[in-house]
Design an enzyme around this catalytic site. Structure first.
Site, PDB file in Angstrom:
ATOM      1  N   HIS A  83      -6.001  -7.755  -5.570  1.00  0.00           N
ATOM      2  CA  HIS A  83      -5.230  -8.927  -4.917  1.00  0.00           C
ATOM      3  C   HIS A  83      -3.772  -8.866  -5.094  1.00  0.00           C
ATOM      4  CE1 HIS A  83      -5.526 -10.388  -9.041  1.00  0.00           C
ATOM      5  NE2 HIS A  83      -4.377 -11.195  -8.610  1.00  0.00           N
ATOM      6  N   TYR A  90       0.755  -1.258  -0.070  1.00  0.00           N
ATOM      7  CA  TYR A  90      -0.062   0.083  -0.124  1.00  0.00           C
ATOM      8  C   TYR A  90       0.863   1.301   0.104  1.00  0.00           C
ATOM      9  CZ  TYR A  90      -3.455  -3.328   1.148  1.00  0.00           C
ATOM     10  OH  TYR A  90      -4.567  -4.531   1.320  1.00  0.00           O
TER      11      TYR A  90
END
Length: 166
Positions: free
Chosen positions: A132, A100
Site C-alpha cells: 500500500h 513504482y
C-alpha cells in the site's frame, strides 16, 4: 500443503491471514476467508485461531497504533523477481511512500516500473508486506487489490501516527 487460517475484525472490516505448517504467513486479505482462499490456491485449509494468535495480535497492534513493522516469519510464493520486489517493499518505512519507478531504480531495474507494479499487485501478503506504500509517480493511489479507499485509510493512518511521533 496445509494452511491454517483466521479471520478477525479490524477498523477496515474483516482481515484474514493464512500460515503454513511452519507458522510462516503465506497470504493475507482484507475481507473474509473467501477472499483469502482465492489467494491461497491449492491448500488444505484448517481454521486455527490459536496458531494465528501472533499474527492476529501484530495486525491488531498495527491498527491500534502500537506497531510500525511486523516481526513474523513470511513465506510468500512467487518468482525470483517478485520476491525481490516484495523484499524491497518491506524496506519502505512506516508512514513513507515511494513510486513504482523509484522502487524499480532501487532494484537496479530503472525501466521496470510496470514489472514492479505487476509484482506489487501480486503480493500475497498485503499490509504485512506493505504494498500500500507504493503510489503512482504523480501521487495517485493506484494499484491496490483491495481498493483505493482501504489504501487511502492505511496511508492516512500511518501518516497520522508519524506526525504524532515527530
Amino acid at each position: 500443503m496445509t494452511c491454517y487460517i483466521d479471520t478477525f475484525a479490524t477498523p477496515l472490516g474483516y482481515f484474514s491471514i493464512a500460515v503454513n505448517e511452519h507458522n510462516a504467513v503465506v497470504a493475507t486479505a482484507f475481507g473474509s476467508s473467501p477472499q483469502l482462499l482465492r489467494r491461497l490456491g491449492k491448500c488444505h485449509v484448517i481454521r486455527d485461531t490459536f496458531r494465528l494468535t501472533p499474527a492476529r495480535e501484530q495486525v491488531k497492534e498495527y491498527f491500534n497504533g502500537r506497531r510500525r513493522s511486523f516481526d513474523l516469519a513470511l513465506a510468500p510464493v512467487g518468482t525470483v523477481f517478485q520476491q525481490r520486489v516484495w523484499r524491497a517493499l518491506r524496506r519502505i518505512h512506516f508512514g513513507s511512500t515511494t513510486s513504482y519507478g523509484a522502487l524499480a531504480k532501487k532494484l537496479a531495474r530503472p525501466g521496470a516500473a510496470r514489472a514492479v507494479g505487476r509484482a506489487n499487485a501480486t503480493n500475497p501478503i498485503c499490509l504485512i508486506i506493505p504494498c500500500h506504500r507504493v503510489i503512482g509517480a504523480d501521487g495517485a493511489l493506484t494499484g491496490f487489490a483491495f481498493g483505493e479507499a482501504i489504501k487511502r485509510w492505511l496511508l492516512e493512518h500511518e501518516a497520522s501516527l508519524g506526525a504524532r511521533a515527530a
